[in-house]
Design a protein around this motif. Structure first.
Motif, PDB file in Angstrom:
ATOM      1  N   ASN A   1       8.558   4.387  -6.642  1.00 52.95           N
ATOM      2  CA  ASN A   1       8.557   4.810  -8.048  1.00 52.95           C
ATOM      3  C   ASN A   1       8.165   3.691  -8.998  1.00 52.95           C
ATOM      4  OD1 ASN A   1      10.830   3.219  -8.068  1.00 52.95           O
ATOM      5  ND2 ASN A   1      12.291   4.896  -8.334  1.00 52.95           N
ATOM      6  N   GLN A   2       7.983   2.460  -8.475  1.00 57.04           N
ATOM      7  CA  GLN A   2       7.495   1.355  -9.300  1.00 57.04           C
ATOM      8  C   GLN A   2       5.982   1.192  -9.202  1.00 57.04           C
ATOM      9  OE1 GLN A   2      10.221  -1.590  -7.491  1.00 57.04           O
ATOM     10  NE2 GLN A   2      10.920  -2.029  -9.563  1.00 57.04           N
ATOM     11  N   LEU A   3       5.342   1.941  -8.303  1.00 54.46           N
ATOM     12  CA  LEU A   3       3.889   1.883  -8.171  1.00 54.46           C
ATOM     13  C   LEU A   3       3.231   2.733  -9.250  1.00 54.46           C
ATOM     14  CD1 LEU A   3       3.293   2.255  -4.297  1.00 54.46           C
ATOM     15  CD2 LEU A   3       3.231   0.147  -5.649  1.00 54.46           C
ATOM     16  N   ALA A   4       2.144   2.218  -9.815  1.00 55.84           N
ATOM     17  CA  ALA A   4       1.334   3.025 -10.717  1.00 55.84           C
ATOM     18  C   ALA A   4       0.777   4.223  -9.946  1.00 55.84           C
ATOM     19  CB  ALA A   4       0.194   2.192 -11.280  1.00 55.84           C
ATOM     20  N   PRO A   5       0.626   5.378 -10.579  1.00 53.01           N
ATOM     21  CA  PRO A   5       0.107   6.556  -9.870  1.00 53.01           C
ATOM     22  C   PRO A   5      -1.210   6.283  -9.152  1.00 53.01           C
ATOM     23  CG  PRO A   5       0.955   7.205 -12.008  1.00 53.01           C
ATOM     24  CD  PRO A   5       1.020   5.708 -11.971  1.00 53.01           C
ATOM     25  N   SER A   6      -2.104   5.478  -9.770  1.00 45.86           N
ATOM     26  CA  SER A   6      -3.386   5.187  -9.127  1.00 45.86           C
ATOM     27  C   SER A   6      -3.194   4.355  -7.859  1.00 45.86           C
ATOM     28  CB  SER A   6      -4.307   4.444 -10.099  1.00 45.86           C
ATOM     29  OG  SER A   6      -3.718   3.222 -10.522  1.00 45.86           O
ATOM     30  N   GLU A   7      -2.106   3.583  -7.791  1.00 47.53           N
ATOM     31  CA  GLU A   7      -1.803   2.819  -6.582  1.00 47.53           C
ATOM     32  C   GLU A   7      -1.138   3.698  -5.528  1.00 47.53           C
ATOM     33  OE1 GLU A   7      -2.494  -0.514  -5.742  1.00 47.53           O
ATOM     34  OE2 GLU A   7      -3.833  -0.194  -7.437  1.00 47.53           O
ATOM     35  N   ALA A   8      -0.228   4.549  -5.951  1.00 43.80           N
ATOM     36  CA  ALA A   8       0.468   5.427  -5.006  1.00 43.80           C
ATOM     37  C   ALA A   8      -0.513   6.357  -4.298  1.00 43.80           C
ATOM     38  CB  ALA A   8       1.539   6.234  -5.732  1.00 43.80           C
ATOM     39  N   GLU A   9      -1.623   6.704  -4.984  1.00 44.24           N
ATOM     40  CA  GLU A   9      -2.624   7.573  -4.357  1.00 44.24           C
ATOM     41  C   GLU A   9      -3.359   6.859  -3.222  1.00 44.24           C
ATOM     42  OE1 GLU A   9      -5.031   8.678  -7.640  1.00 44.24           O
ATOM     43  OE2 GLU A   9      -3.607  10.154  -8.440  1.00 44.24           O
ATOM     44  N   LYS A  10      -3.368   5.529  -3.242  1.00 44.38           N
ATOM     45  CA  LYS A  10      -4.018   4.760  -2.168  1.00 44.38           C
ATOM     46  C   LYS A  10      -2.989   4.442  -1.084  1.00 44.38           C
ATOM     47  CE  LYS A  10      -5.445   1.621  -5.103  1.00 44.38           C
ATOM     48  NZ  LYS A  10      -6.115   0.458  -5.722  1.00 44.38           N
ATOM     49  N   ASP A  11      -2.388   5.487  -0.532  1.00 50.54           N
ATOM     50  CA  ASP A  11      -1.302   5.286   0.432  1.00 50.54           C
ATOM     51  C   ASP A  11      -1.767   4.589   1.707  1.00 50.54           C
ATOM     52  OD1 ASP A  11      -2.847   7.390   1.283  1.00 50.54           O
ATOM     53  OD2 ASP A  11      -1.163   8.709   1.771  1.00 50.54           O
ATOM     54  N   TYR A  12      -3.085   4.607   1.965  1.00 47.57           N
ATOM     55  CA  TYR A  12      -3.603   4.010   3.197  1.00 47.57           C
ATOM     56  C   TYR A  12      -3.526   2.480   3.199  1.00 47.57           C
ATOM     57  CZ  TYR A  12      -7.619   3.967   0.020  1.00 47.57           C
ATOM     58  OH  TYR A  12      -8.434   3.810  -1.080  1.00 47.57           O
ATOM     59  N   ILE A  13      -3.301   1.856   2.031  1.00 47.96           N
ATOM     60  CA  ILE A  13      -3.198   0.393   2.017  1.00 47.96           C
ATOM     61  C   ILE A  13      -1.746  -0.080   1.994  1.00 47.96           C
ATOM     62  CG2 ILE A  13      -5.423   0.200   0.822  1.00 47.96           C
ATOM     63  CD1 ILE A  13      -3.881  -0.632  -1.699  1.00 47.96           C
ATOM     64  N   TYR A  14      -0.801   0.839   1.875  1.00 45.92           N
ATOM     65  CA  TYR A  14       0.603   0.461   1.719  1.00 45.92           C
ATOM     66  C   TYR A  14       1.424   0.787   2.960  1.00 45.92           C
ATOM     67  CZ  TYR A  14      -0.138  -0.486  -3.224  1.00 45.92           C
ATOM     68  OH  TYR A  14      -0.576  -1.014  -4.418  1.00 45.92           O
ATOM     69  N   ALA A  15       2.581   0.128   3.037  1.00 45.83           N
ATOM     70  CA  ALA A  15       3.572   0.485   4.053  1.00 45.83           C
ATOM     71  C   ALA A  15       4.299   1.748   3.601  1.00 45.83           C
ATOM     72  CB  ALA A  15       4.560  -0.666   4.250  1.00 45.83           C
TER      73      ALA A  15
ATOM     74  N   SER B   1      -1.222  -4.382  -3.836  1.00 43.60           N
ATOM     75  CA  SER B   1      -2.496  -3.750  -4.161  1.00 43.60           C
ATOM     76  C   SER B   1      -3.648  -4.210  -3.269  1.00 43.60           C
ATOM     77  CB  SER B   1      -2.867  -4.001  -5.641  1.00 43.60           C
ATOM     78  OG  SER B   1      -3.941  -3.178  -6.028  1.00 43.60           O
ATOM     79  N   SER B   2      -3.341  -4.979  -2.233  1.00 35.39           N
ATOM     80  CA  SER B   2      -4.390  -5.512  -1.363  1.00 35.39           C
ATOM     81  C   SER B   2      -4.671  -4.565  -0.208  1.00 35.39           C
ATOM     82  CB  SER B   2      -3.986  -6.879  -0.812  1.00 35.39           C
ATOM     83  OG  SER B   2      -3.907  -7.832  -1.848  1.00 35.39           O
ATOM     84  N   GLY B   3      -5.953  -4.418   0.112  1.00 36.91           N
ATOM     85  CA  GLY B   3      -6.337  -3.588   1.246  1.00 36.91           C
ATOM     86  C   GLY B   3      -6.236  -4.324   2.557  1.00 36.91           C
TER      87      GLY B   3
END
Length: 802
Positions: free
Chosen positions: A725-739, A784-786
């Protein structure tokens, strides 16, 4: 006979006294000769040569001389006192409080006079940090957060701002161009760290001096200057370095050559680096592993199993940098500098796009940036003394830059490769002046003009038939962006305890773009756009030193960013299923901010540096859903995509706290630590959401031993968590780069690394640097890193100087 002997004796003695009035300027701790120390008297200015020598013949015995160099404490002493000291002057290296900085006004000032915080990185720091790129160099400060989408990357974040809301300069020339985007940038890696003399990072707004984009901070890189001999003999110096790093099998070589004559100096530099695929650490989230990748054999795309999922395939690339500088000093207070810079990478994969899936299969067969190329030539005229009523010091800079970048992508098992190629030609002119109005008042003022021409190409290539067809380009071909500005800044220093500085700048920005060609594919409701917008920005601040222990800094400022061609005319896929299109109705965004700093210095033993800041961003240029002729979806690169555009559709509130600590336990042992807390939100349709470029809390702690020829640094880098819930929506949409958290939602975990580096001077001319980073082999990604950061990494470099 005796009279003749006595006459000869006194004549010789007088001659020796007359011709021996050379002062030797040395560093106090090391006895190293100091070149380029400015010695000024009542009417004359001279400078020490490469051996730290200068003749005092032009000065009277009772004349008071000032010895000045930006890295050392300034001293004043009479010529007769110098004679009594056997013509030797020892300068003491400056502590953090008294550093000399240039970026605040384009001319040298003491950092204690500046109401903003400026972080300075010296050439000695750079040699010890041993960074692979200039992005890594910035990261070592502990004040700058670096994001990486791929190995050939490095996008700085400062105080909650990034990309085109930060400004980069090289030798005073603006590197930001008309296609600097709001997405992550990697232009900073074009700057060769081996050529950098020092770097100054202004934390916070810098629009009064630097104009558009300088909202969150300014990164000013100053490259090395040719060293002159200042005598009839030739001065020659050469440096050679080789380096290896195990995590990406880095192989780097560097050489620079300096030829110095009495009034001319020549410096040539060349660097080459080759990197293999990057290996991540063993201990961390499995979400970062690379279990498979696409391989194309005989034109057929196949998903193959990765023999080692820790190796991020493909991420390797290579890069080379060239620099040639010529310096001419006809007088002690006059210099002319010509610089030529060139940097080029190989193609390098955009790794974050290659790890996306469509269903159970990888989405892309290839996605890479073509060679990133940067060329600059600049000419600089500097005069440090004048009897003019208009100025005491003047510096004029004329520069030309050429930027080239490209993108190539192709879906898995598709025959169509999408090609986008861009070129920017940039011209700039800067005139900067300084005038001492009174003993307590200095005036800085100047003028700037910038012109950018953008060329852009779009093609579709069929890899089966080797045929190409034109398609929509990323930018409108032939578009241009111009900026003209004047600024003034005043420094009032009634005493050494109180300094007031203020400034104003007016900027007029023009841009034009023609969409006729792209409208064959987009059908926009307009064929062209022109923007003509003005911006007035200002700053005011004080620096107050009530006693030897304490210093307060208070600063208020405004800053702006004018829409560039990337905002007005870009067409690109921002994320899977979305396309950004041009918008001809944009205006500048404005930032209003304040900063309060407190520095406590207890006898240079315990130093605490604190700062807190707040910034309000109005009319923020952000990406939002859009419609073309009432349509909210269009076909782009063969895919039905949601339409978006850059719009003045938001506000943002950024705030933070920074703490720096330095403890000198002895002359040989010190502890330093830096910690940053950043927060913020932006408005999205009346709802406050997290800001994309607000980094997690981060910092580092170092324990350094430095004695004689040996230096050892044990340090910890650490980074806080950002929950889902601390991720910006544009970051949360890039779920493939996150744990993934326990609920399966993307988040950015906290992490730390233990590291050790050491440097030993085997001889005066030979130095070895060893490093062991991420000793515990942690697997982690910076926010935010790929690409995942390096695992355990052994680094060795050998530097030889002649």
């Amino acid at each position: 006979m005796k009279l003749k002997f006595l006459f000869l004796f006194f004549t010789v003695l007088y001659s020796l006294n007359t011709f021996s009035q050379k002062v030797f300027v040395l560093e106090k701790d090391t006895n190293t000769p100091l070149a380029n120390v400015i010695i000024s008297g009542d009417n004359e200015i001279i400078q020490t040569n490469i051996d730290g020598e200068a003749s005092l013949d032009l000065f009277e015995d009772n004349e008071t001389l000032t010895f000045k160099n930006k890295s050392y404490r300034e001293i004043q002493i009479t010529k007769s006192e110098i004679i009594n000291a056997n013509y030797k002057i020892y300068l003491v290296s400056i502590v953090d409080l008294d550093e000399i900085v240039i970026s605040a006004s384009k001319f040298e000032q003491s950092s204690r006079d500046i109401p903003q915080k400026i972080v300075n990185i010296t050439s000695k720091d750079i040699q010890f940090f041993n960074p692979q790129t200039s992005a890594d160099l910035l990261e070592n400060t502990g004040n700058v957060f670096i994001q990486k989408s791929q190995l050939g990357g490095g996008s700085p974040m400062i105080r909650g701002f990034s990309t085109n809301r930060l400004l980069i300069t090289v030798d005073g020339v603006r590197m930001n161009n008309a296609i600097f985007r709001s997405g992550n940038l990697q232009n900073v890696i074009s700057i060769d760290p081996f050529t950098i003399q020092n770097t100054e990072i202004t934390l916070g707004a810098g629009s009064v001096v630097y104009g558009s984009d300088a909202i969150g901070g300014v990164m000013s890189f100053y490259t090395k200057k040719p060293q002159l001999s200042y005598k009839d003999d030739l001065y020659f110096k050469a440096n050679a370095l080789v380096r290896y790093a195990s995590a990406n099998f880095e192989k780097t070589g560097h050489v620079d050559l300096n030829f110095g004559l009495k009034k001319w100096g020549f410096l040539t530099s060349f660097s080459y680096s080759d990197y293999d695929d990057l290996r991540m650490g063993k201990h961390g989230p499995d979400d970062y592993l690379r279990p498979e990748y696409v391989e194309t054999v005989n034109g057929m795309d196949t998903i193959v199993e990765n023999d080692n999922p820790l190796v991020q395939t493909p991420t390797g690339f290579n890069q080379y940098n060239l620099m040639q500088k010529i310096r001419y000093e006809p007088k002690e207070d006059l210099s002319l500098d010509l610089g030529v810079y060139f940097s080029r990478t190989s193609d390098y994969s955009r790794y974050d796009r290659l790890i996306r899936y469509r269903g159970d299969e990888l989405r892309s067969a290839e996605w890479s940036y073509g060679p990133q190329q940067w060329f600059m030539t600049n000419f600089q005229y500097t005069k440090l003394r004048s009897s003019s009523n208009l100025y005491d010091k003047v510096q004029t800079t004329v520069a030309y830059q050429n930027f080239k970048e490209s993108r190539y992508d192709r879906d898995f098992q598709s025959e169509i490769r999408n090609i986008r190629e861009e070129t920017v030609n940039a011209l700039s002119f800067n005139l900067d002046l300084e005038k001492q109005i009174s003993p307590k008042t200095e005036l800085f003022y100047g003028f700037e003009y910038v012109y950018n021409l953008v060329n852009s190409l779009g093609e579709e290539e069929n890899i089966a038939t080797n045929t190409t067809n034109p398609t929509v380009s990323r930018y409108p071909d032939g578009s241009n962006w111009q900026s003209i500005a004047g600024y003034t800044s005043l420094k009032y220093k009634p005493s050494n305890k109180f300094i007031f500085q203020s400034g104003l700048r007016y900027n007029q920005v023009f841009s034009s773009a023609n969409f006729t060609d792209n409208n064959e594919y987009l059908n926009l409701p307009f064929d062209s756009t022109k923007i003509n917008s003005g911006a007035l920005t200002g700053t005011a601040g004080i620096s107050w030193l009530p006693n030897k222990i304490m210093q307060w800094k208070l600063n208020a400022s405004t800053a702006f960013r004018a829409p560039n061609i990337d905002d007005v005319g870009k067409v690109f896929d921002s994320e899977p299923g979305s396309v950004v299109v041009p918008n001809n109705n944009l205006k500048p965004e404005y930032a209003y901010g304040g900063e309060l700093g407190l520095l406590l210095n207890f006898n240079d033993v315990f130093i605490l540096d604190l700062a807190t800041y707040y910034t309000f961003l109005d009319n923020a240029l952000v990406r939002r859903d859009y419609a073309i002729n009432g349509e909210t979806e269009i076909i782009y690169d063969g895919e039905l995509s949601n339409v978006q555009a850059i719009q003045n559709a938001s506000k943002a509130w950024i705030y933070g706290f920074e703490a720096g600590l330095k403890v000198n336990f002895s002359k040989s042992v010190k502890l330093t630590s830096q910690y940053n807390i950043i927060g913020g939100s932006e408005e999205d349709h009346g709802i406050e959401i997290p800001v994309r470029h607000v980094a997690p809390n981060f910092g580092n702690t170092h324990v350094v031993f430095n004695k004689n020829r040996l230096k050892i640094d044990g340090f910890i880098d650490y980074n806080g968590e950002l929950s889902n819930n601390q991720l910006a929506p544009s970051e949360a949409e890039k779920d493939y780069i996150y744990a993934k958290d326990e609920k399966g939602n993307p988040y950015s975990p906290s992490w730390y690394t233990l590291n050790l580096r050491t440097q030993y001077e085997l001889k005066n001319s030979l130095c070895i640097t060893l490093g062991l980073e991420n000793i515990t082999d942690q697997r982690y990604k910076r926010y935010s890193s790929g690409i995942a950061s390096p695992g355990r990494n052994f680094i060795v470099s050998l530097n030889y100087s002649l």
